[in-house]
Design a protein around this motif. Sequence first.
Motif, mmCIF file in Angstrom:
data_model
loop_
_atom_site.group_PDB
_atom_site.id
_atom_site.type_symbol
_atom_site.label_atom_id
_atom_site.label_comp_id
_atom_site.label_asym_id
_atom_site.label_seq_id
_atom_site.Cartn_x
_atom_site.Cartn_y
_atom_site.Cartn_z
ATOM 1 N N VAL A 1 33.993 38.798 39.373
ATOM 2 C CA VAL A 1 34.131 38.098 38.096
ATOM 3 C C VAL A 1 32.946 38.419 37.197
ATOM 4 N N ALA B 1 40.819 35.353 35.734
ATOM 5 C CA ALA B 1 39.861 35.615 36.811
ATOM 6 C C ALA B 1 39.099 34.353 37.177
ATOM 7 N N LEU C 1 42.670 39.129 41.863
ATOM 8 C CA LEU C 1 41.489 39.425 41.058
ATOM 9 C C LEU C 1 41.218 40.925 41.018
#
Length: 378
Positions: free
Chosen positions: A250, A275, A322
């Motif tokens: 992230v 995310a 992700l």
Amino acid sequence: MLNSGHEMTEGEGSAFRTRLKHLFADWKVRPFTPAENLFPSDLLKSLRQIGALDALLSVEEGGLGLASPRDGGRLLSLLLRRTGYLSLSLGRCLEGHVNVVRLVALYGTPEQRYSLATTLKNGVLAGIWVTDGEPSVRLRKDGETYRLSGIKGFASGVSEVGLALITATTEQEESVMLLVPTTDPARRRPGPGKLTGMQASGTGAYDFSGLTVSAQDILGSAGDYLRQPEFSAGAWRGSAVALGAVDRLVDLLREELLARKRADNPHQLCRIGEAMILQKTASLWVEQAAQAAGDCPGLSPEEVTATVNLARLAVERAALELITLVQRGLGLSAFVKGRAVEQVMRDLATYLRQPAPDEALTEGAAWFVRHDWPEGGL
């Protein structure tokens, strides 16, 4: 000086948290090293210096009791999460080290617990190696002692681990745990081949053939390694390590988009928001699993196992989604070898390949189908 009671004090926990915070801040800003096949010895040394390995031991043994947490696993979860952020490979080895401490605390004799504490205080990294190679590891009686034969494969940190908890099959076809020194370089063997990720963990094999052990090296009773809920409940620690890599991805996504001046693009903002949702979802599941596994009152062993199983799959799903988001957001630059984002994604995808995910999901769901859900859900 640690207290002489049975639990760490609030001050001790706060002091350790502060040391970990400073270590994380220091290592987070260090330049990325693309030499992914090198074991992260310097980071392990830094963890030792802040007392992270000693902290896993019980208070009576001079630690903080992190391996048997009574705080809902919050401090141990933070340690594993931060380590996973900095190095998934070291996080894998640290999680194995924690597992050894935990199993000895549960099933070991006072003498075995004392011996392990003494060994670990000397800086030894412990490993848990249970996957058999060819031939499988067996244990047979040889007079007053026992003799081992066979190989353990998928041995994480094979060149760094000085003491391994292994499983072996007896002449009665029962599985037992043993604690065995693993410092002989001549016994190290190549691993299963070059993995696409997690190369810094140094996964190899170790040949135990001809080693002699005593009854004092046998841990617990036959079948203890697979005993529930500990066998499944411990999976939350691996999820905490994976969560650290989620945190890093992230950050890498956000930092790269900011550097390209693309972070304000509405499509990229959607990806960043998604995310963050995945990151928080994984974090909540890890917290729930850690609490369930930490001797949570009122939960049956079956509910603990079911909760941790579902958490494990939730973290895996969040991480895989992700990875796709990051690849779409950064394009081909996310696939350039030698860059942090590419290596972290490969390491994470490899790390997530834990055994029997379908079984973990269906068994977890099956328990909750047969029982009332807790008020408000899990």
